[in-house]
Design a protein around this motif. Structure first.
Motif, PDB file in Angstrom:
ATOM      1  N   ALA A  35      38.142 -87.178  55.937  1.00  0.00           N
ATOM      2  CA  ALA A  35      39.143 -88.237  55.805  1.00  0.00           C
ATOM      3  C   ALA A  35      39.118 -88.834  54.408  1.00  0.00           C
ATOM      4  O   ALA A  35      38.070 -88.947  53.784  1.00  0.00           O
ATOM      5  CB  ALA A  35      38.896 -89.336  56.824  1.00  0.00           C
ATOM      6  N   GLU A  87      35.892 -82.994  60.923  1.00  0.00           N
ATOM      7  CA  GLU A  87      37.020 -83.664  60.282  1.00  0.00           C
ATOM      8  C   GLU A  87      36.574 -84.278  58.968  1.00  0.00           C
ATOM      9  O   GLU A  87      35.420 -84.667  58.814  1.00  0.00           O
ATOM     10  CB  GLU A  87      37.573 -84.778  61.170  1.00  0.00           C
ATOM     11  CG  GLU A  87      38.255 -84.302  62.407  1.00  0.00           C
ATOM     12  CD  GLU A  87      38.786 -85.440  63.245  1.00  0.00           C
ATOM     13  OE1 GLU A  87      38.609 -86.618  62.858  1.00  0.00           O
ATOM     14  OE2 GLU A  87      39.380 -85.156  64.293  1.00  0.00           O
ATOM     15  N   SER A  93      43.698 -87.460  57.566  1.00  0.00           N
ATOM     16  CA  SER A  93      42.510 -86.649  57.820  1.00  0.00           C
ATOM     17  C   SER A  93      42.924 -85.214  58.093  1.00  0.00           C
ATOM     18  O   SER A  93      44.069 -84.923  58.413  1.00  0.00           O
ATOM     19  CB  SER A  93      41.702 -87.208  59.001  1.00  0.00           C
ATOM     20  OG  SER A  93      42.484 -87.142  60.173  1.00  0.00           O
TER      21      SER A  93
END
Length: 69
Positions: A23, A21, A5
């Motif tokens: 991922a 974030e 990530s």
């Protein structure tokens, strides 16, 4: 399973940040399955193997509000 990530933080002012974030999730699985069928004259057993994988992308997996003291 592999899950790398990356994150980015945006500074709103001296003490407040908004972070997000992203991922990429990669998984691989392998297995066996066996089935048994009963008949009047006996039974039959069959089995098979399976292998599979998956790659998925989560553009926004986390959004955080950060406060610096």
């Amino acid at each position: 399973m592999l899950r790398p990530s990356a994150g980015v933080a945006f500074q709103i002012n001296k003490k407040i940040y908004v972070a997000t974030e992203t991922a990429i999730i990669a998984s691989f699985h392998r297995g066996k399955n066996r089935t048994t069928h009963s008949y009047y004259s006996g039974y039959e057993e069959r089995g098979y193997k399976f292998t599979g994988g998956n790659i998925s992308y989560k553009p926004l997996s986390n959004i955080s509000l950060l406060l610096q003291f």
